[in-house]
Design a protein around this motif. Sequence first.
Motif, PDB file in Angstrom:
ATOM      1  N   ARG A   1     -35.664 -50.925 120.260  1.00 50.81           N
ATOM      2  CA  ARG A   1     -35.821 -52.384 120.239  1.00 50.81           C
ATOM      3  C   ARG A   1     -37.057 -52.812 121.024  1.00 50.81           C
ATOM      4  NH1 ARG A   1     -30.288 -53.065 120.873  1.00 50.81           N
ATOM      5  NH2 ARG A   1     -30.570 -52.928 123.112  1.00 50.81           N
ATOM      6  N   GLY A   2     -37.231 -52.190 122.185  1.00 47.76           N
ATOM      7  CA  GLY A   2     -38.368 -52.516 123.043  1.00 47.76           C
ATOM      8  C   GLY A   2     -39.697 -52.292 122.335  1.00 47.76           C
ATOM      9  N   LEU A   3     -39.765 -51.201 121.553  1.00 51.16           N
ATOM     10  CA  LEU A   3     -40.991 -50.910 120.805  1.00 51.16           C
ATOM     11  C   LEU A   3     -41.222 -51.977 119.736  1.00 51.16           C
ATOM     12  CD1 LEU A   3     -40.820 -47.020 120.405  1.00 51.16           C
ATOM     13  CD2 LEU A   3     -42.736 -48.296 121.376  1.00 51.16           C
ATOM     14  N   GLU A   4     -40.122 -52.340 119.049  1.00 51.04           N
ATOM     15  CA  GLU A   4     -40.237 -53.364 117.992  1.00 51.04           C
ATOM     16  C   GLU A   4     -40.684 -54.705 118.565  1.00 51.04           C
ATOM     17  OE1 GLU A   4     -36.382 -53.368 116.180  1.00 51.04           O
ATOM     18  OE2 GLU A   4     -36.753 -51.390 115.252  1.00 51.04           O
ATOM     19  N   ARG A   5     -40.192 -55.010 119.750  1.00 46.71           N
ATOM     20  CA  ARG A   5     -40.470 -56.329 120.324  1.00 46.71           C
ATOM     21  C   ARG A   5     -41.686 -56.366 121.243  1.00 46.71           C
ATOM     22  NH1 ARG A   5     -34.251 -58.095 121.689  1.00 46.71           N
ATOM     23  NH2 ARG A   5     -33.501 -57.779 119.571  1.00 46.71           N
ATOM     24  N   GLY A   6     -42.388 -55.252 121.321  1.00 50.45           N
ATOM     25  CA  GLY A   6     -43.605 -55.228 122.125  1.00 50.45           C
ATOM     26  C   GLY A   6     -43.356 -55.377 123.610  1.00 50.45           C
ATOM     27  N   GLU A   7     -42.309 -54.723 124.115  1.00 52.93           N
ATOM     28  CA  GLU A   7     -41.987 -54.849 125.545  1.00 52.93           C
ATOM     29  C   GLU A   7     -42.722 -53.841 126.419  1.00 52.93           C
ATOM     30  OE1 GLU A   7     -37.473 -56.434 124.538  1.00 52.93           O
ATOM     31  OE2 GLU A   7     -37.717 -54.560 125.634  1.00 52.93           O
ATOM     32  N   PHE A   8     -43.401 -52.881 125.796  1.00 50.58           N
ATOM     33  CA  PHE A   8     -44.116 -51.881 126.603  1.00 50.58           C
ATOM     34  C   PHE A   8     -45.536 -52.341 126.878  1.00 50.58           C
ATOM     35  CE2 PHE A   8     -40.582 -49.648 124.699  1.00 50.58           C
ATOM     36  CZ  PHE A   8     -40.111 -48.909 125.774  1.00 50.58           C
TER      37      PHE A   8
ATOM     38  N   ARG B   1     -45.461 -49.015 131.271  1.00 52.19           N
ATOM     39  CA  ARG B   1     -44.433 -49.828 131.931  1.00 52.19           C
ATOM     40  C   ARG B   1     -43.605 -50.502 130.852  1.00 52.19           C
ATOM     41  NH1 ARG B   1     -46.155 -47.107 135.337  1.00 52.19           N
ATOM     42  NH2 ARG B   1     -47.037 -47.633 137.356  1.00 52.19           N
ATOM     43  N   TRP B   2     -42.359 -50.788 131.197  1.00 56.52           N
ATOM     44  CA  TRP B   2     -41.468 -51.444 130.250  1.00 56.52           C
ATOM     45  C   TRP B   2     -41.038 -52.774 130.832  1.00 56.52           C
ATOM     46  CZ3 TRP B   2     -36.300 -48.816 128.288  1.00 56.52           C
ATOM     47  CH2 TRP B   2     -35.755 -49.593 127.257  1.00 56.52           C
TER      48      TRP B   2
ATOM     49  N   GLU C   1     -33.980 -57.932 130.448  1.00 57.90           N
ATOM     50  CA  GLU C   1     -32.930 -58.096 131.463  1.00 57.90           C
ATOM     51  C   GLU C   1     -33.182 -57.302 132.742  1.00 57.90           C
ATOM     52  OE1 GLU C   1     -30.289 -56.853 128.535  1.00 57.90           O
ATOM     53  OE2 GLU C   1     -31.008 -58.659 127.548  1.00 57.90           O
ATOM     54  N   ARG C   2     -33.737 -56.111 132.579  1.00 49.06           N
ATOM     55  CA  ARG C   2     -33.862 -55.233 133.744  1.00 49.06           C
ATOM     56  C   ARG C   2     -35.160 -55.441 134.511  1.00 49.06           C
ATOM     57  NH1 ARG C   2     -33.281 -49.622 131.088  1.00 49.06           N
ATOM     58  NH2 ARG C   2     -33.304 -48.794 133.190  1.00 49.06           N
ATOM     59  N   GLY C   3     -36.030 -56.288 133.983  1.00 46.81           N
ATOM     60  CA  GLY C   3     -37.311 -56.492 134.658  1.00 46.81           C
ATOM     61  C   GLY C   3     -38.239 -55.326 134.389  1.00 46.81           C
ATOM     62  N   MET C   4     -39.166 -55.082 135.325  1.00 48.90           N
ATOM     63  CA  MET C   4     -40.155 -54.025 135.115  1.00 48.90           C
ATOM     64  C   MET C   4     -39.533 -52.653 135.330  1.00 48.90           C
ATOM     65  SD  MET C   4     -43.193 -53.857 134.176  1.00 48.90           S
ATOM     66  CE  MET C   4     -44.427 -55.018 134.704  1.00 48.90           C
ATOM     67  N   VAL C   5     -39.500 -51.851 134.290  1.00 54.75           N
ATOM     68  CA  VAL C   5     -38.907 -50.514 134.399  1.00 54.75           C
ATOM     69  C   VAL C   5     -40.032 -49.476 134.484  1.00 54.75           C
ATOM     70  CG1 VAL C   5     -37.189 -48.930 133.446  1.00 54.75           C
ATOM     71  CG2 VAL C   5     -37.030 -51.372 132.941  1.00 54.75           C
ATOM     72  N   GLN C   6     -39.909 -48.572 135.453  1.00 62.09           N
ATOM     73  CA  GLN C   6     -40.931 -47.546 135.694  1.00 62.09           C
ATOM     74  C   GLN C   6     -40.705 -46.336 134.765  1.00 62.09           C
ATOM     75  OE1 GLN C   6     -43.462 -48.164 137.996  1.00 62.09           O
ATOM     76  NE2 GLN C   6     -42.490 -50.189 138.032  1.00 62.09           N
ATOM     77  N   PRO C   7     -41.776 -45.604 134.458  1.00 68.28           N
ATOM     78  CA  PRO C   7     -41.655 -44.499 133.501  1.00 68.28           C
ATOM     79  C   PRO C   7     -40.601 -43.454 133.884  1.00 68.28           C
ATOM     80  CG  PRO C   7     -43.863 -44.561 134.488  1.00 68.28           C
ATOM     81  CD  PRO C   7     -43.164 -45.812 134.880  1.00 68.28           C
ATOM     82  N   GLY C   8     -40.436 -43.208 135.194  1.00 71.92           N
ATOM     83  CA  GLY C   8     -39.434 -42.232 135.626  1.00 71.92           C
ATOM     84  C   GLY C   8     -38.032 -42.582 135.152  1.00 71.92           C
ATOM     85  N   ASP C   9     -37.789 -43.870 134.838  1.00 70.86           N
ATOM     86  CA  ASP C   9     -36.462 -44.315 134.423  1.00 70.86           C
ATOM     87  C   ASP C   9     -36.259 -44.347 132.914  1.00 70.86           C
ATOM     88  OD1 ASP C   9     -35.560 -44.630 137.027  1.00 70.86           O
ATOM     89  OD2 ASP C   9     -36.403 -46.654 137.173  1.00 70.86           O
ATOM     90  N   PHE C  10     -37.313 -44.083 132.123  1.00 73.70           N
ATOM     91  CA  PHE C  10     -37.062 -44.040 130.678  1.00 73.70           C
ATOM     92  C   PHE C  10     -37.771 -42.896 129.952  1.00 73.70           C
ATOM     93  CE2 PHE C  10     -41.099 -45.902 129.296  1.00 73.70           C
ATOM     94  CZ  PHE C  10     -41.488 -46.661 130.399  1.00 73.70           C
ATOM     95  N   ILE C  11     -38.840 -42.346 130.528  1.00 72.07           N
ATOM     96  CA  ILE C  11     -39.527 -41.240 129.849  1.00 72.07           C
ATOM     97  C   ILE C  11     -38.583 -40.030 129.646  1.00 72.07           C
ATOM     98  CG2 ILE C  11     -41.397 -39.517 130.028  1.00 72.07           C
ATOM     99  CD1 ILE C  11     -42.696 -42.062 129.374  1.00 72.07           C
ATOM    100  N   PRO C  12     -37.818 -39.627 130.678  1.00 75.50           N
ATOM    101  CA  PRO C  12     -36.933 -38.476 130.463  1.00 75.50           C
ATOM    102  C   PRO C  12     -35.945 -38.683 129.312  1.00 75.50           C
ATOM    103  CG  PRO C  12     -37.155 -38.926 132.804  1.00 75.50           C
ATOM    104  CD  PRO C  12     -37.808 -40.073 132.085  1.00 75.50           C
TER     105      PRO C  12
END
Length: 288
Positions: A33-40, A63-64, A68-79
């Motif tokens: 969804r984030g990719l579709e909505r341009g959140e990155f 960065r994401w 809702e979660r605000g700024m998410v760092q790569p360590g929290d979604f890349i894995p």
Amino acid sequence: HAKKSGRNTFRSYRKGMDELIEKRRALEADIERGLERGEFELYLQPRVSALDALIVGYEALVRWKHPERGMVQPGDFIPVAEVSGKIIELGEWVQIEACRLATGFPEHLHISVNVSPVQFRHPQFLERIEAILDASEVSPHQLELEITESVLIDDDQRARLILGHLKTLGLRIALDDFGTGYSSLSYLSRYPFDVIKIDRSFVSALGTEETADAIVRTIIDLGSGLGMRVVAEGVETLDQARYLSVAGCDELQGYLLGRPQPVDSIASEVSAEIVSELTNVARLQARR
Ligand code: C2E
Ligand code: MG
Ligand code: MG
Ligand code: MG
């Protein structure tokens, strides 16, 4: 009694596993969804010549901006993106966006992007990069790919072919986080790296652990001897910057020189104080 508690333990274990799997699925869908909505968004962190403190390029760090979660760092979604395969799509977005940004840069500045081992292993990795370069106006030499040692261990033959091909396309290749993986000296001579990046853990230990000083010097001498540019990651203090410059490190990256920033707020030069410090060190070195 013991039997009963064993069963309960198993049940709560299963419950924990189910929750984990459920969480991961939700995150996967969320990335989609984030990719579709341009959140990155790509943040850029400068890389600076150790001799004159001029900015030579920027590393793109994803960065994401989560609604809702605000700024998410790569360590929290890349894995999770890696485990689920979503990293292929995300990584392609990163490459396309980096090319778009680099197109607006002066010729002498590059952008480096991180390539996940999962992307590198993908059978269409080369074709996809070629397609992205073709569709972009960027000069290939302005794009640098950062890979880690793990991709070299997997399949030596394939890695060498791919890296060789990337070089013929005109791209630059950097070995990221050097010293943390199964570092082997032979890797450095067998693959066509333009750049090696000394891992932050060695830089932060400079001056506090004797072994770090020796390791950093050795990496710099080795990389320089093989004709590569040596970059230090995670430079936070002037003492570290001075030490690295005197030891012959070519480029510096870290909070001291500049934090990762959104594209519209990146600086085109580092602070005057740091410029004068680094040029002084270089001048003193030249005189010796
Ligand atoms: P990396 O490629 O080694 O990037 C350097 C990390 O160190 C970045 O963290 C950066 O913000 C941080 N850093 C830079 N200077 C300093 C400093 O002076 N002190 C400290 N303490 N940290 C510093 P970030 O942005 O959280 O990224 C973490 C990792 O996530 C990256 O490590 C990279 O492996 C991965 N990553 C980031 N963006 C991407 C991407 O677009 N694709 C892929 N596949 N991985 C990415
Ligand atoms: Mg990197
Ligand atoms: Mg690194
Ligand atoms: Mg890394």
